[in-house]
Design a protein around this motif. Structure first.
Motif, mmCIF file in Angstrom:
data_model
loop_
_atom_site.group_PDB
_atom_site.id
_atom_site.type_symbol
_atom_site.label_atom_id
_atom_site.label_comp_id
_atom_site.label_asym_id
_atom_site.label_seq_id
_atom_site.Cartn_x
_atom_site.Cartn_y
_atom_site.Cartn_z
ATOM 1 N N TYR A 1 -0.524 1.355 -10.723
ATOM 2 C CA TYR A 1 -1.605 1.348 -11.691
ATOM 3 C C TYR A 1 -1.735 2.767 -12.226
ATOM 4 C CZ TYR A 1 -3.240 -2.955 -9.350
ATOM 5 O OH TYR A 1 -3.345 -4.199 -8.817
ATOM 6 N N PRO B 1 -5.524 -3.554 6.167
ATOM 7 C CA PRO B 1 -6.827 -2.931 5.922
ATOM 8 C C PRO B 1 -7.197 -2.949 4.444
ATOM 9 C CG PRO B 1 -5.196 -1.313 6.705
ATOM 10 C CD PRO B 1 -4.528 -2.636 6.694
ATOM 11 N N SER B 2 -8.457 -2.686 4.162
ATOM 12 C CA SER B 2 -8.943 -2.617 2.801
ATOM 13 C C SER B 2 -8.160 -1.550 2.029
ATOM 14 C CB SER B 2 -10.433 -2.278 2.854
ATOM 15 O OG SER B 2 -10.971 -2.354 1.582
ATOM 16 N N GLY B 3 -7.765 -1.873 0.804
ATOM 17 C CA GLY B 3 -7.036 -0.921 -0.014
ATOM 18 C C GLY B 3 -5.538 -0.891 0.243
ATOM 19 N N SER B 4 -5.037 -1.795 1.094
ATOM 20 C CA SER B 4 -3.622 -1.745 1.454
ATOM 21 C C SER B 4 -2.721 -2.419 0.408
ATOM 22 C CB SER B 4 -3.406 -2.393 2.824
ATOM 23 O OG SER B 4 -3.846 -3.729 2.818
ATOM 24 N N GLY B 5 -3.314 -3.175 -0.515
ATOM 25 C CA GLY B 5 -2.499 -3.808 -1.558
ATOM 26 C C GLY B 5 -2.470 -5.322 -1.482
ATOM 27 N N LYS B 6 -3.323 -5.917 -0.665
ATOM 28 C CA LYS B 6 -3.319 -7.378 -0.503
ATOM 29 C C LYS B 6 -3.631 -8.099 -1.815
ATOM 30 C CE LYS B 6 -6.550 -7.387 2.673
ATOM 31 N NZ LYS B 6 -6.833 -5.931 2.668
ATOM 32 N N SER B 7 -4.721 -7.675 -2.471
ATOM 33 C CA SER B 7 -5.096 -8.356 -3.717
ATOM 34 C C SER B 7 -4.034 -8.140 -4.791
ATOM 35 C CB SER B 7 -6.444 -7.828 -4.228
ATOM 36 O OG SER B 7 -7.468 -8.198 -3.339
ATOM 37 N N THR B 8 -3.502 -6.937 -4.829
ATOM 38 C CA THR B 8 -2.443 -6.645 -5.792
ATOM 39 C C THR B 8 -1.271 -7.606 -5.578
ATOM 40 O OG1 THR B 8 -3.085 -4.329 -5.845
ATOM 41 C CG2 THR B 8 -0.852 -4.843 -6.581
ATOM 42 N N ALA C 1 0.274 0.998 -5.668
ATOM 43 C CA ALA C 1 -0.420 0.030 -4.808
ATOM 44 C C ALA C 1 0.563 -0.719 -3.910
ATOM 45 C CB ALA C 1 -1.212 -0.950 -5.666
ATOM 46 N N VAL D 1 -1.202 5.387 -9.446
ATOM 47 C CA VAL D 1 -1.532 4.928 -8.095
ATOM 48 C C VAL D 1 -0.500 3.870 -7.717
ATOM 49 C CG1 VAL D 1 -3.266 3.801 -6.638
ATOM 50 C CG2 VAL D 1 -3.995 5.237 -8.559
ATOM 51 N N LEU E 1 -4.437 5.351 -13.609
ATOM 52 C CA LEU E 1 -5.874 5.635 -13.708
ATOM 53 C C LEU E 1 -6.035 7.052 -14.211
ATOM 54 C CD1 LEU E 1 -7.792 4.510 -10.476
ATOM 55 C CD2 LEU E 1 -8.185 3.754 -12.823
HETATM 56 N N1 LIG Z 1 -6.853 -2.271 -11.467
HETATM 57 C C1 LIG Z 1 -6.583 -1.204 -10.687
HETATM 58 N N2 LIG Z 1 -6.470 0.032 -11.217
HETATM 59 C C2 LIG Z 1 -6.195 1.105 -10.458
HETATM 60 N N3 LIG Z 1 -5.999 1.057 -9.131
HETATM 61 C C3 LIG Z 1 -6.112 -0.132 -8.540
HETATM 62 C C4 LIG Z 1 -6.404 -1.328 -9.269
HETATM 63 N N4 LIG Z 1 -6.439 -2.378 -8.397
HETATM 64 C C5 LIG Z 1 -6.172 -1.845 -7.203
HETATM 65 N N5 LIG Z 1 -5.979 -0.508 -7.264
HETATM 66 C C6 LIG Z 1 -5.633 0.388 -6.132
HETATM 67 O O1 LIG Z 1 -4.489 -0.150 -5.494
HETATM 68 C C7 LIG Z 1 -4.609 -0.060 -4.085
HETATM 69 C C8 LIG Z 1 -4.534 -1.447 -3.465
HETATM 70 O O2 LIG Z 1 -5.695 -2.200 -3.854
HETATM 71 P P1 LIG Z 1 -5.890 -3.728 -3.490
HETATM 72 O O3 LIG Z 1 -4.659 -4.485 -3.828
HETATM 73 O O4 LIG Z 1 -7.155 -4.175 -4.130
HETATM 74 O O5 LIG Z 1 -6.056 -3.681 -1.890
HETATM 75 P P2 LIG Z 1 -6.750 -4.721 -0.884
HETATM 76 O O6 LIG Z 1 -6.892 -6.029 -1.563
HETATM 77 O O7 LIG Z 1 -5.829 -4.751 0.301
HETATM 78 O O8 LIG Z 1 -8.080 -4.141 -0.508
HETATM 79 C C9 LIG Z 1 -5.923 0.670 -3.815
HETATM 80 O O9 LIG Z 1 -5.631 2.028 -3.676
HETATM 81 C C10 LIG Z 1 -6.718 0.409 -5.073
HETATM 82 O O10 LIG Z 1 -7.651 1.427 -5.287
#
Ligand SMILES: Nc1ncnc2c1ncn2[C@@H]1O[C@H](COP(=O)(O)OP(=O)(O)O)[C@@H](O)[C@H]1O
Ligand SMILES: [Mg+2]
Length: 243
Positions: free
Chosen positions: A34, A62-69, A43, A41, A36
């Protein structure tokens, strides 16, 4: 005749040798960056693996590890920066945006942490909503929505609105909505994050039951590892890489 024909070379194709079913997803060197404020960043730093069909797979980390991505890429909501993804044998990284959206609406159902129900619609109308993209009569849509609300145990309250039911019931509606299009793959991003622990276990059990009953493939991402039933396939992501 020799019954023991030589198997195909699974290792070369990155297929686990003990895979009991064909694969729902295969992914190879998936990265996601991503940008920013001109800062990149990373991910996901190159994730390869597979998800078997007809099972419930958990993605943890853990939170922020990239699961949602990762789930957004798997569910065709977002595209990887590089790498390849195939779903049910089709290379989806090559699809145009319109073709990807069409593939998604035909094959993938989503469940979100925040339920994402439409407050002004009844529960039945919420479940009917994604069916509007499908060629169905109004009657068939209504019947389909009712059937899946029955399946998740909410048959008696279809005319209520989301504001009139509990959080656990709202997530059941979201499960019914995801099932209603009869997708091959359901992805759930932290579906229990807003629920108490007992309701969380109920929702995970419901998803597992629905997965078996409707023979779909379910991928659930959660950082709550105590929710994962023993023997479940698990993919653990830490800092954008497989643990
Ligand atoms: N739309 C976005 N723009 C910039 N950075 C992002 C975005 N979405 C996620 N990130 C960054 O990517 C990393 C992984 O995020 P995310 O996939 O949401 O993790 P999780 O779901 O495991 O908490 C984090 O550092 C987050 O801040
Ligand atoms: Mg997340």
């Amino acid at each position: 005749m020799n019954q023991h024909t030589e198997p195909a070379n699974f290792e070369d194709r990155n297929i686990p040798l003990d895979a009991p079913h064909p694969l729902a997803a295969q992914f190879e060197a998936i990265t996601k960056e991503y940008t920013l404020d001109k800062v990149k960043v990373r991910a996901l730093g190159g994730i390869s693996g597979a998800i078997v069909q007809g099972a419930t797979t958990f993605i943890t980390g853990p939170s922020g590890s990239g699961k949602s991505t990762f789930l957004n890429i798997l569910g065709l909501v977002d595209r990887p920066t590089s790498g390849a993804l195939s779903l049910f044998g089709e290379d989806v990284t090559r699809l145009s945006d319109a073709a990807a959206a069409d593939f998604r609406s035909r094959n993938i159902g989503f469940i979100f942490q925040s339920f994402n129900l439409i407050p002004v619609l009844s529960l039945r109308e919420n479940v009917e909503f994604p069916l509007l993209r499908h060629r169905m009569s109004a009657r068939a849509r209504r019947d389909r929505a009712a059937a899946y609300l029955e399946a998740v145990g909410l048959g008696g309250m279809m005319d209520r609105r989301p504001g009139e039911i509990s959080g656990g019931q709202r997530q059941r509606v979201a499960v019914a909505r995801a099932l209603a299009t009869e997708p091959r793959l359901i992805v759930a991003d932290e579906p229990t994050a807003n629920l108490d622990s007992r309701t969380s276990r109920e929702i995970v059990a419901l998803l597992a039951r629905m997965q078996a009953e409707f023979d779909t493939t379910v991928v659930i991402c959660t950082h709550e590892t105590q929710l994962i039933p023993p023997q479940s396939p698990v993919i653990e992501i830490i800092d954008g890489r497989l643990a």
